[in-house]
Design a protein around this motif. Structure first.
Motif, short mmCIF file in Angstrom:
data_model
loop_
_atom_site.label_atom_id
_atom_site.label_comp_id
_atom_site.label_asym_id
_atom_site.label_seq_id
_atom_site.Cartn_x
_atom_site.Cartn_y
_atom_site.Cartn_z
N MET A 1 33.64 -2.99 6.32
CA MET A 1 32.32 -3.83 6.16
C MET A 1 31.15 -3.31 5.44
SD MET A 1 30.76 -5.99 9.46
CE MET A 1 29.84 -4.60 10.03
N PHE A 2 30.34 -4.22 4.75
CA PHE A 2 28.97 -3.61 4.19
C PHE A 2 28.24 -4.45 4.68
CE2 PHE A 2 26.25 -4.14 0.74
CZ PHE A 2 26.13 -3.09 0.52
N GLN A 3 26.89 -3.70 4.91
CA GLN A 3 25.67 -4.22 5.36
C GLN A 3 24.48 -3.64 4.47
OE1 GLN A 3 24.77 -5.40 9.67
NE2 GLN A 3 26.49 -3.93 9.97
N ALA A 4 23.39 -4.39 4.03
CA ALA A 4 22.25 -3.73 3.34
C ALA A 4 21.17 -4.60 3.90
CB ALA A 4 22.41 -3.78 2.03
N VAL B 1 22.21 -8.88 3.75
CA VAL B 1 23.55 -8.92 3.20
C VAL B 1 24.69 -8.54 3.93
CG1 VAL B 1 25.05 -8.53 1.15
CG2 VAL B 1 22.47 -8.75 0.65
N LEU B 2 25.61 -9.33 4.53
CA LEU B 2 26.67 -8.80 5.24
C LEU B 2 27.85 -9.31 4.76
CD1 LEU B 2 28.02 -7.77 8.06
CD2 LEU B 2 27.47 -10.08 8.83
N GLY C 1 36.92 -12.62 9.26
CA GLY C 1 36.78 -11.40 8.86
C GLY C 1 36.06 -10.45 9.72
N LEU C 2 35.15 -10.91 10.60
CA LEU C 2 34.74 -10.12 11.52
C LEU C 2 35.58 -9.77 12.56
CD1 LEU C 2 31.05 -11.60 11.50
CD2 LEU C 2 31.58 -9.33 10.72
N MET D 1 30.12 -8.18 18.91
CA MET D 1 29.01 -8.06 18.06
C MET D 1 28.87 -6.94 17.10
SD MET D 1 26.21 -8.76 21.20
CE MET D 1 27.03 -7.61 22.02
N ILE D 2 28.47 -6.94 15.86
CA ILE D 2 28.53 -6.03 14.84
C ILE D 2 27.21 -5.22 14.75
CG2 ILE D 2 28.89 -5.42 12.41
CD1 ILE D 2 31.24 -6.53 13.94
#
Length: 334
Positions: free
Chosen positions: A201-204, A220-221, A257-258, A322-323
């Motif tokens: 996963m990618f987060q910003a 952005v997730l 996806g999560l 939860m992420i």
């Protein structure tokens, strides 16, 4: 069909283009959704839900493609196929039906359920998709949320509402997807995307400077999506105002996806919060005990349908996955 947004499924159910059925073998209880009665052209006040009736309506030449009542009771289902049904008014409709079998912990057939989709009139489905698109545009207008699928080669599939979101023509967005990121943060953001792991996963949260708006930080997730064999097939992304806090996970593709990030130790922790044994999870999810054991040992692929059924059962019991900001999965009980 399995990836269609829930609101879109409700929309086509109301329009008589889809329906669902369920059959609990031990009690003999069978139920049909209102949409299935409409799709089959039957009066729910005069018709008793029955899998046998459903198979009787199938065109004789196509019955080979549908499991018989005896087959279903023995635990045999056939892959999804297009078949024709003859409605009481004499009209023929082309449908697809996907059937799922639910098992006892010992692996015996316990129940079956199916989703039916009328694919006769492709234009009708297109009109309903356009209606759903307008709903998503309304969601954007209210909350400024974008859902963005991404191919494995990094190609973004921006929805039509992206132009409204950005204030730039779609061709400009496609040519430079990062032009709205503030110049001081743009290079670092692009570099972080280039360094992300394909299966992670990618987060910003870069600062965006959209036309006609004050600069605002957007989160952005992006999550990988795997098929049932565990092969990475795409990524799905969501862009939303960071001020909203937790991500608004209203897109089924994002949820899939999560949930694929949930691993065996997360399932064990969720069971512990509920004080469930593996047998209890198996019963609640319609899986066999051996399947639950494989899931908790991470022996099944990330995209396995069994994993989704186990997670759905835990959600129904009050578990929430939860992420966190560091991409770890947290578990809570509501």
């Amino acid at each position: 069909m399995s990836f269609a947004p829930a609101e879109f499924l409700r929309l086509i159910e109301d329009d008589g283009l889809t329906g669902s059925w369920a059959w609990i073998f031990a009690s003999g209880q069978q139920t049909w959704s209102p949409g299935l009665f409409r799709l089959l052209g039957l009066d729910p006040t005069q018709t008793r839900a029955s899998y046998s009736l459903l198979t009787d309506l199938v065109h004789p030449a196509d019955r080979f493609y549908l499991a018989s009542t005896a087959d279903l009771l023995q635990g045999h289902v056939l892959p999804k196929r297009e078949i024709r049904i003859a409605r009481p008014d004499g009209t023929l409709r082309t449908i697809t039906m996907r059937t799922e079998l639910h098992l006892t912990p010992e692996g015996r057939p316990r129940a079956a359920a199916g989703i039916v989709l009328d694919v006769t009139d492709a234009a009708a489905l297109l009109r309903l998709r356009q209606t759903d698109q307008r709903r998503r545009s309304a969601l954007l207008a209210a909350s400024r949320i974008l859902f963005i699928p991404v191919d494995l080669d990094g190609t973004y599939h921006f929805p039509p509402e992206a132009a409204q979101f950005s204030g730039r023509p779609m061709e400009d967005i496609i040519a430079d997807p990062y032009a709205d990121v503030a110049p001081a943060e743009r290079a670092a953001f692009i570099d972080s995307i280039a360094q992300r792991q394909a299966e992670q996963m990618f987060q910003a949260a870069p600062l965006h400077h959209l036309r006609n708006r004050e600069p605002e930080r957007y989160r952005v997730l992006s999550v990988p999506v795997f098929d049932e064999r565990g092969r990475l097939i795409e990524r799905n992304g969501i862009l939303y105002p960071a001020a909203l806090g937790a991500p608004p996970l209203v897109a089924d593709l994002m949820r899939i996806g999560l949930e694929q990030l949930v691993e065996g130790h997360h399932l064990r922790a969720a069971r512990a919060l509920l004080d469930w044994s593996m047998t209890m999870l198996a019963q609640a999810s319609g899986l066999s005990l051996s399947t639950v054991r494989r899931l908790e040992e991470d022996a099944d692929s990330r995209g396995s349908h069994s994993r989704r059924k186990a997670i759905a059962a835990l959600r129904r019991a009050g578990i929430r996955f939860m992420i966190l900001d560091d991409n770890r999965v947290a578990i809570a009980r509501s």
